[in-house]
Design a protein around this motif. Structure first.
Motif, short mmCIF file in Angstrom:
data_model
loop_
_atom_site.label_atom_id
_atom_site.label_comp_id
_atom_site.label_asym_id
_atom_site.label_seq_id
_atom_site.Cartn_x
_atom_site.Cartn_y
_atom_site.Cartn_z
N TYR A 51 -4.84 -3.40 -18.06
CA TYR A 51 -3.40 -3.36 -18.17
C TYR A 51 -2.97 -3.42 -16.82
O TYR A 51 -1.91 -3.55 -16.71
N ALA A 52 -3.44 -2.54 -15.92
CA ALA A 52 -2.96 -2.23 -14.64
C ALA A 52 -2.74 -3.52 -13.77
O ALA A 52 -1.68 -3.73 -13.01
N LYS A 53 -3.61 -4.50 -13.66
CA LYS A 53 -3.35 -5.76 -13.21
C LYS A 53 -2.47 -6.37 -13.79
O LYS A 53 -1.46 -6.91 -13.18
N ARG A 54 -2.01 -6.26 -15.05
CA ARG A 54 -1.09 -7.10 -15.67
C ARG A 54 0.51 -6.39 -15.21
O ARG A 54 1.44 -7.18 -15.19
N TRP A 55 0.44 -5.05 -15.15
CA TRP A 55 1.49 -4.19 -14.90
C TRP A 55 1.81 -4.50 -13.24
O TRP A 55 3.09 -5.06 -13.01
N THR A 115 -2.53 -14.23 -8.11
CA THR A 115 -3.96 -13.71 -7.93
C THR A 115 -3.78 -12.15 -8.27
O THR A 115 -2.87 -11.45 -7.79
N MET A 116 -4.89 -11.68 -8.73
CA MET A 116 -5.16 -10.41 -8.99
C MET A 116 -6.33 -9.73 -8.88
O MET A 116 -7.27 -10.47 -8.93
N TYR A 122 -7.56 1.42 -7.98
CA TYR A 122 -6.22 0.57 -7.64
C TYR A 122 -6.48 -0.75 -8.17
O TYR A 122 -7.53 -1.60 -8.31
N ALA A 123 -5.39 -1.48 -8.60
CA ALA A 123 -5.20 -2.76 -9.20
C ALA A 123 -4.08 -3.37 -8.21
O ALA A 123 -2.66 -2.85 -7.88
N PHE A 124 -4.19 -4.60 -7.83
CA PHE A 124 -3.35 -5.41 -7.05
C PHE A 124 -2.96 -6.75 -7.73
O PHE A 124 -3.74 -7.58 -8.08
N ALA A 125 -1.67 -7.20 -7.31
CA ALA A 125 -1.35 -8.40 -7.56
C ALA A 125 -0.47 -9.08 -6.72
O ALA A 125 0.45 -8.28 -6.06
N GLN A 126 -0.66 -10.35 -6.38
CA GLN A 126 0.35 -10.89 -5.63
C GLN A 126 0.91 -12.17 -6.25
O GLN A 126 0.10 -13.20 -6.87
N VAL A 127 2.36 -12.64 -6.18
CA VAL A 127 2.86 -13.75 -6.72
C VAL A 127 3.59 -14.71 -5.75
O VAL A 127 4.17 -14.03 -5.15
N MET A 128 3.35 -15.86 -5.67
CA MET A 128 4.10 -16.95 -4.79
C MET A 128 4.86 -17.93 -5.68
O MET A 128 4.30 -18.25 -6.66
#
Length: 136
Positions: A51-55, A115-116, A122-128
């Motif tokens: 859930y956290a990564k998707r958030w 990328t997640m 902690y959960a992290f995501a980056q979008v390009m």
């Protein structure tokens, strides 16, 4: 060429607390049925991490689009999916898809990169968002 970038760091404990307090109401407001099914098929911290990564991915995508959650871009318009290879990706609909299309230019099509990761707590995501030459 890169036309948008966004990242988000999420405290998994915060998502866990919201899930405990608001449960299905929170899930239904933020996540798609496919995202809920994926997360609920997991247990313990893996479930919370899903859930956290998707958030974080939704937040990062809204930033990359340049709108945040405004201008008709809503959480349900951004869905984390997996390609057949297992690679995470994003499926945009409604206002988010319209905004993505608006970032395009003649002769180019937008491409989303996601990328997640998570490491408790902690959960992290980056979008390009990149524009690729249209080969049609």
């Amino acid at each position: 060429m890169i036309v948008g970038i966004g990242s988000d760091l999420c405290d998994m404990r915060r998502i866990e607390a919201v899930l405990e307090r608001h449960g299905d109401r929170f899930k239904g407001r933020i996540f798609t049925s496919n995202e809920i099914k994926k997360a609920e098929g997991r247990y313990g911290q893996t479930r919370i991490g899903t859930y956290a990564k998707r958030w974080a991915a939704k937040e990062a995508c809204a930033k990359a689009l340049g709108t945040g959650f405004n201008d008709q871009v809503f959480y349900h318009d951004i869905e984390v999916i997996n390609l057949p290879s297992g690679q995470p990706s994003l499926k945009l609909t409604n206002g988010a898809l319209e905004r993505l299309r608006a970032l395009g230019k003649d002769g180019y099509k937008p491409n989303l990169l996601l990328t997640m990761t998570d490491e408790h707590p902690y959960a992290f995501a980056q979008v390009m968002i990149e524009l690729l030459p249209n080969k049609e």
